[in-house]
Write a protein that holds these residues in place. Structure first.
Motif, PDB file in Angstrom:
ATOM      1  N   LEU A 229       0.777  -1.390  -0.073  1.00 48.47           N
ATOM      2  CA  LEU A 229      -0.090   0.195   0.205  1.00 48.47           C
ATOM      3  C   LEU A 229       0.712   1.091   0.058  1.00 48.47           C
ATOM      4  CD1 LEU A 229      -3.088   0.817   0.194  1.00 48.47           C
ATOM      5  CD2 LEU A 229      -2.513   1.245   2.768  1.00 48.47           C
ATOM      6  N   ASP A 230       0.498   2.129  -0.788  1.00 53.67           N
ATOM      7  CA  ASP A 230       1.134   3.586  -0.926  1.00 53.67           C
ATOM      8  C   ASP A 230       0.086   4.301   0.323  1.00 53.67           C
ATOM      9  OD1 ASP A 230       1.912   6.253  -1.206  1.00 53.67           O
ATOM     10  OD2 ASP A 230       2.018   5.946  -3.398  1.00 53.67           O
ATOM     11  N   LEU A 231       0.573   4.225   1.466  1.00 56.55           N
ATOM     12  CA  LEU A 231      -0.352   4.931   2.489  1.00 56.55           C
ATOM     13  C   LEU A 231      -0.338   6.436   2.183  1.00 56.55           C
ATOM     14  CD1 LEU A 231      -1.852   3.919   5.160  1.00 56.55           C
ATOM     15  CD2 LEU A 231      -0.050   5.376   6.296  1.00 56.55           C
ATOM     16  N   PRO A 232       0.341   7.254   2.154  1.00 54.95           N
ATOM     17  CA  PRO A 232       0.050   8.736   1.873  1.00 54.95           C
ATOM     18  C   PRO A 232      -0.900   8.638   0.671  1.00 54.95           C
ATOM     19  CG  PRO A 232       2.314   8.420   2.399  1.00 54.95           C
ATOM     20  CD  PRO A 232       1.788   6.984   2.384  1.00 54.95           C
ATOM     21  N   ALA A 233      -0.766   8.065  -0.380  1.00 53.95           N
ATOM     22  CA  ALA A 233      -1.513   8.367  -1.612  1.00 53.95           C
ATOM     23  C   ALA A 233      -2.918   7.843  -1.144  1.00 53.95           C
ATOM     24  CB  ALA A 233      -1.080   7.657  -2.725  1.00 53.95           C
ATOM     25  N   THR A 234      -3.180   6.920  -0.432  1.00 54.30           N
ATOM     26  CA  THR A 234      -4.179   6.129   0.012  1.00 54.30           C
ATOM     27  C   THR A 234      -4.993   6.910   0.903  1.00 54.30           C
ATOM     28  OG1 THR A 234      -3.234   4.102  -0.445  1.00 54.30           O
ATOM     29  CG2 THR A 234      -5.516   4.092   0.735  1.00 54.30           C
ATOM     30  N   VAL A 235      -4.670   7.617   1.850  1.00 50.73           N
ATOM     31  CA  VAL A 235      -5.109   8.511   2.718  1.00 50.73           C
ATOM     32  C   VAL A 235      -5.573   9.643   2.032  1.00 50.73           C
ATOM     33  CG1 VAL A 235      -4.734  10.175   4.666  1.00 50.73           C
ATOM     34  CG2 VAL A 235      -3.971   7.620   4.864  1.00 50.73           C
ATOM     35  N   ASP A 236      -5.032  10.198   1.007  1.00 52.81           N
ATOM     36  CA  ASP A 236      -5.312  11.435   0.117  1.00 52.81           C
ATOM     37  C   ASP A 236      -6.770  10.855  -0.528  1.00 52.81           C
ATOM     38  OD1 ASP A 236      -3.664  13.321   0.949  1.00 52.81           O
ATOM     39  OD2 ASP A 236      -2.290  12.781  -0.438  1.00 52.81           O
ATOM     40  N   LEU A 237      -6.917   9.709  -0.723  1.00 51.78           N
ATOM     41  CA  LEU A 237      -8.051   9.183  -1.676  1.00 51.78           C
ATOM     42  C   LEU A 237      -9.268   9.164  -0.807  1.00 51.78           C
ATOM     43  CD1 LEU A 237      -7.120   5.734  -3.335  1.00 51.78           C
ATOM     44  CD2 LEU A 237      -7.835   7.816  -4.373  1.00 51.78           C
ATOM     45  N   LEU A 238      -9.190   9.209   0.487  1.00 51.67           N
ATOM     46  CA  LEU A 238     -10.490   8.975   1.503  1.00 51.67           C
ATOM     47  C   LEU A 238     -11.202   9.994   1.436  1.00 51.67           C
ATOM     48  CD1 LEU A 238      -8.754   7.233   4.611  1.00 51.67           C
ATOM     49  CD2 LEU A 238      -9.838   6.158   2.518  1.00 51.67           C
ATOM     50  N   ALA A 239     -12.563   9.545   1.454  1.00 50.30           N
ATOM     51  CA  ALA A 239     -13.594  10.613   1.660  1.00 50.30           C
ATOM     52  C   ALA A 239     -13.484  11.204   3.082  1.00 50.30           C
ATOM     53  CB  ALA A 239     -15.111  10.196   1.578  1.00 50.30           C
ATOM     54  N   ASP A 240     -14.043  12.306   3.646  1.00 49.48           N
ATOM     55  CA  ASP A 240     -14.085  12.863   4.793  1.00 49.48           C
ATOM     56  C   ASP A 240     -14.519  11.397   5.674  1.00 49.48           C
ATOM     57  OD1 ASP A 240     -13.267  14.913   4.177  1.00 49.48           O
ATOM     58  OD2 ASP A 240     -14.902  16.196   4.819  1.00 49.48           O
ATOM     59  N   ARG A 241     -14.019  10.992   6.918  1.00 52.22           N
ATOM     60  CA  ARG A 241     -14.504  10.048   7.542  1.00 52.22           C
ATOM     61  C   ARG A 241     -14.406   8.607   6.894  1.00 52.22           C
ATOM     62  NH1 ARG A 241     -18.689  11.582  12.307  1.00 52.22           N
ATOM     63  NH2 ARG A 241     -17.482  13.464  12.807  1.00 52.22           N
ATOM     64  N   GLY A 242     -13.451   8.743   5.914  1.00 52.14           N
ATOM     65  CA  GLY A 242     -12.926   7.331   5.381  1.00 52.14           C
ATOM     66  C   GLY A 242     -11.978   6.567   6.250  1.00 52.14           C
ATOM     67  N   ARG A 243     -12.035   5.362   6.096  1.00 52.22           N
ATOM     68  CA  ARG A 243     -11.187   4.324   6.628  1.00 52.22           C
ATOM     69  C   ARG A 243     -10.386   3.535   5.875  1.00 52.22           C
ATOM     70  NH1 ARG A 243     -16.489   4.857   6.453  1.00 52.22           N
ATOM     71  NH2 ARG A 243     -17.038   2.914   6.481  1.00 52.22           N
ATOM     72  N   VAL A 244      -8.983   3.354   6.332  1.00 57.37           N
ATOM     73  CA  VAL A 244      -8.019   2.298   5.863  1.00 57.37           C
ATOM     74  C   VAL A 244      -8.094   1.030   6.561  1.00 57.37           C
ATOM     75  CG1 VAL A 244      -5.777   1.964   4.966  1.00 57.37           C
ATOM     76  CG2 VAL A 244      -6.565   4.043   4.488  1.00 57.37           C
ATOM     77  N   VAL A 245      -8.208   0.116   6.091  1.00 61.97           N
ATOM     78  CA  VAL A 245      -8.233  -1.297   7.229  1.00 61.97           C
ATOM     79  C   VAL A 245      -6.931  -1.820   6.395  1.00 61.97           C
ATOM     80  CG1 VAL A 245      -9.022  -3.425   8.115  1.00 61.97           C
ATOM     81  CG2 VAL A 245     -10.447  -1.431   7.683  1.00 61.97           C
ATOM     82  N   LEU A 246      -6.027  -2.106   7.271  1.00 63.84           N
ATOM     83  CA  LEU A 246      -4.469  -2.860   6.798  1.00 63.84           C
ATOM     84  C   LEU A 246      -4.662  -4.391   7.451  1.00 63.84           C
ATOM     85  CD1 LEU A 246      -1.994  -0.041   7.828  1.00 63.84           C
ATOM     86  CD2 LEU A 246      -2.897  -0.576   5.644  1.00 63.84           C
ATOM     87  N   LEU A 247      -4.750  -5.185   6.281  1.00 64.79           N
ATOM     88  CA  LEU A 247      -4.576  -6.422   6.774  1.00 64.79           C
ATOM     89  C   LEU A 247      -3.430  -7.317   6.479  1.00 64.79           C
ATOM     90  CD1 LEU A 247      -7.832  -5.765   5.348  1.00 64.79           C
ATOM     91  CD2 LEU A 247      -8.188  -8.065   6.231  1.00 64.79           C
ATOM     92  N   ALA A 248      -2.605  -6.602   5.726  1.00 63.69           N
ATOM     93  CA  ALA A 248      -1.181  -7.199   5.448  1.00 63.69           C
ATOM     94  C   ALA A 248      -0.097  -6.327   5.289  1.00 63.69           C
ATOM     95  CB  ALA A 248      -1.257  -7.927   4.005  1.00 63.69           C
ATOM     96  N   GLY A 249       1.088  -6.454   5.098  1.00 65.66           N
ATOM     97  CA  GLY A 249       2.245  -5.766   4.793  1.00 65.66           C
ATOM     98  C   GLY A 249       2.934  -5.316   5.951  1.00 65.66           C
ATOM     99  N   GLY A 250       3.350  -6.288   6.675  1.00 68.36           N
ATOM    100  CA  GLY A 250       3.815  -6.415   8.188  1.00 68.36           C
ATOM    101  C   GLY A 250       5.311  -5.735   8.028  1.00 68.36           C
ATOM    102  N   GLY A 251       5.977  -5.769   6.889  1.00 70.33           N
ATOM    103  CA  GLY A 251       7.120  -5.046   6.779  1.00 70.33           C
ATOM    104  C   GLY A 251       7.326  -3.737   6.319  1.00 70.33           C
ATOM    105  N   GLN A 252       6.103  -3.147   6.052  1.00 77.77           N
ATOM    106  CA  GLN A 252       5.956  -1.694   5.533  1.00 77.77           C
ATOM    107  C   GLN A 252       6.264  -0.725   6.579  1.00 77.77           C
ATOM    108  OE1 GLN A 252       2.316  -1.437   3.383  1.00 77.77           O
ATOM    109  NE2 GLN A 252       3.932  -0.813   1.444  1.00 77.77           N
ATOM    110  N   ARG A 253       7.042   0.352   6.633  1.00 75.90           N
ATOM    111  CA  ARG A 253       7.244   1.402   7.400  1.00 75.90           C
ATOM    112  C   ARG A 253       6.877   2.642   6.629  1.00 75.90           C
ATOM    113  NH1 ARG A 253       6.790  -2.374   9.842  1.00 75.90           N
ATOM    114  NH2 ARG A 253       8.227  -3.412  11.503  1.00 75.90           N
ATOM    115  N   PRO A 254       5.482   2.940   6.467  1.00 80.99           N
ATOM    116  CA  PRO A 254       5.628   4.213   5.612  1.00 80.99           C
ATOM    117  C   PRO A 254       5.386   5.475   6.402  1.00 80.99           C
ATOM    118  CG  PRO A 254       3.511   2.940   6.046  1.00 80.99           C
ATOM    119  CD  PRO A 254       4.508   2.287   6.521  1.00 80.99           C
ATOM    120  N   THR A 255       5.373   6.550   5.834  1.00 75.76           N
ATOM    121  CA  THR A 255       5.342   7.831   6.547  1.00 75.76           C
ATOM    122  C   THR A 255       3.768   7.972   6.766  1.00 75.76           C
ATOM    123  OG1 THR A 255       7.195   8.781   4.978  1.00 75.76           O
ATOM    124  CG2 THR A 255       5.712  10.361   6.308  1.00 75.76           C
ATOM    125  N   LEU A 256       3.620   8.388   7.938  1.00 74.89           N
ATOM    126  CA  LEU A 256       2.098   8.784   8.346  1.00 74.89           C
ATOM    127  C   LEU A 256       1.513  10.218   7.870  1.00 74.89           C
ATOM    128  CD1 LEU A 256      -0.282   7.579   9.955  1.00 74.89           C
ATOM    129  CD2 LEU A 256       0.552   8.742  11.990  1.00 74.89           C
TER     130      LEU A 256
END
Ligand SMILES: NC(=O)c1ccc[n+]([C@@H]2O[C@H](COP(=O)([O-])OP(=O)(O)OC[C@H]3O[C@@H](n4cnc5c(N)ncnc54)[C@H](OP(=O)(O)O)[C@@H]3O)[C@@H](O)[C@H]2O)c1
Length: 334
Positions: A229-256
């Motif tokens: 997952l590209d977390l910053p790009a995904t957060v930008d995709l969300l509607a207001d009150r949108g949620r990301v549910v992470l089920l995989a990617g244990g090795g990822q250390r993205p910028t919050l």
């Protein structure tokens, strides 16, 4: 019911380690406690998480010799006096063995606490069912228990062609959501047959941009099973009150991306079915049973292999086999 044998065939390990640690041999038939059921196992599935348990990558109590596997379909052989609702001969399933100190499903007999055991609907296909138990329960809990999905919302699924991804897609579309998925183009028809409205190639240079164009009002719930997952790009995709549910990617250390998160009331949630208490698993099981009876969930079964090939099945899952491997432990019967 014939007298129970003293010993049984099982796929087990005597210590955590690589796939070579998997042994198929004989162990004593376990004895159920008063609130347990002894199940004669017909079918077991091999899940990615079984590899993590076997290798030690997912730390959990594993009393040795430790039988592998979470999911089974079988028949009640014996029910303890406190295992209300179960009787010898009942067709049953479980999807929470093989971790947390519980012995696993890949054996001729398995002890299951009554609160973790469910009846298999007569109309369900046993092979498809055992293949679906883990991914579909995961998807149900991710969408409804953790993701708070509401009908009319827009859902995006990262890894939409996978075992969990396709279950997320079908369950979300049945709930009334519009579902966008990322997948390789060869899997587009498979994803659409599961209920995806749109399929974006995950190798596109800008999959998030493609998703934004398809959901200009924003994505309400993004469930990622791809682990990429590209977390910053995904957060930008969300509607207001949108949620990301992470089920995989244990090795990822993205910028919050703190600002885009809190200024839009967005949330990032982690979820692992291994943590689900018995009550939540039972809620998912009730929903699954309705869908299994209606044969409403799509599944790709790579093969039904004998228990003796348990080690080979672990290797195949490790190497990224597409679809589910089911182990046949015994033929159906008394
Ligand atoms: N959190 C939980 O409770 C839970 C429960 C079950 C499983 N899981 C985890 O969820 C993950 C998926 O499990 P699964 O059984 O569904 O595996 P799977 O069938 O292999 O699905 C993974 C999917 O991700 C796709 N993918 C790979 N790289 C991608 C990328 N860069 N972008 C988008 N998609 C990509 C794969 O596509 P290709 O086939 O084209 O490579 C595949 O369709 C595993 O890591 C598993 O351990 C978590």
């Amino acid at each position: 019911m014939d007298r129970l044998p003293a010993r049984m065939r099982a796929a087990y390990v005597t210590g955590l380690g690589p796939v070579e640690a998997v042994t198929v041999g004989e162990l004593p038939v376990p004895a159920p406690g008063p609130t347990d059921v002894l199940v004669r196992v017909e079918l077991a599935a091999v899940d990615p998480v079984d590899l993590l348990v076997r290798s030690g990558a997912y730390p959990t109590p594993t009393p040795f010799p430790f039988v592998l596997g979470r999911d089974l379909v079988g028949t009640v052989a014996l029910a303890g006096p406190g295992a209300a609702g179960f009787a010898p001969g009942d067709r049953v399933w479980c999807n929470s063995l093989g971790h947390g100190g519980r012995q696993g499903a890949c054996a001729e007999y398995a002890v299951v606490a009554a609160e973790r055991l469910y009846h298999l609907p007569a109309a369900a296909d046993p092979v498809a069912s055992v293949a679906l138990l883990h991914p579909a329960a995961t998807a149900w809990l991710a969408l409804f228990r953790h993701g708070g999905l509401r009908p009319t919302e827009t859902v995006a699924v990262g890894g939409g062609a996978g075992n969990v991804g396709v279950a997320l897609t079908r369950l979300a579309s049945l709930a009334g959501a519009r579902v966008l998925v990322t997948a390789r183009p060869a899997d587009a028809a498979w994803c659409r047959s599961a209920g995806a409205a749109e399929v974006v190639d995950y190798r596109d240079p800008d999959p998030a941009g493609r998703l934004r164009a398809l959901a200009p009002g924003g994505v309400d719930l993004y469930a990622d099973t791809s682990g990429h997952l590209d977390l910053p790009a995904t957060v930008d995709l969300l509607a207001d009150r949108g949620r990301v549910v992470l089920l995989a990617g244990g090795g990822q250390r993205p910028t919050l991306p703190v600002g885009p998160l809190y200024t839009h009331d967005r949330r990032i949630l982690g979820f692992a079915i291994s943590n689900a208490p018995a009550g939540e698993l039972a809620g998912a099981a009730a929903a699954l049973n309705r869908l299994l009876a209606a044969r409403a969930l799509p599944v790709r079964v790579h093969g039904v292999w004998p228990l003796e090939r348990a080690g080979e099945a672990h290797r195949a899952v490790e190497e990224g086999v597409r679809g589910r491997i089911v182990l046949r432990v015994a033929e159906p019967g008394p």
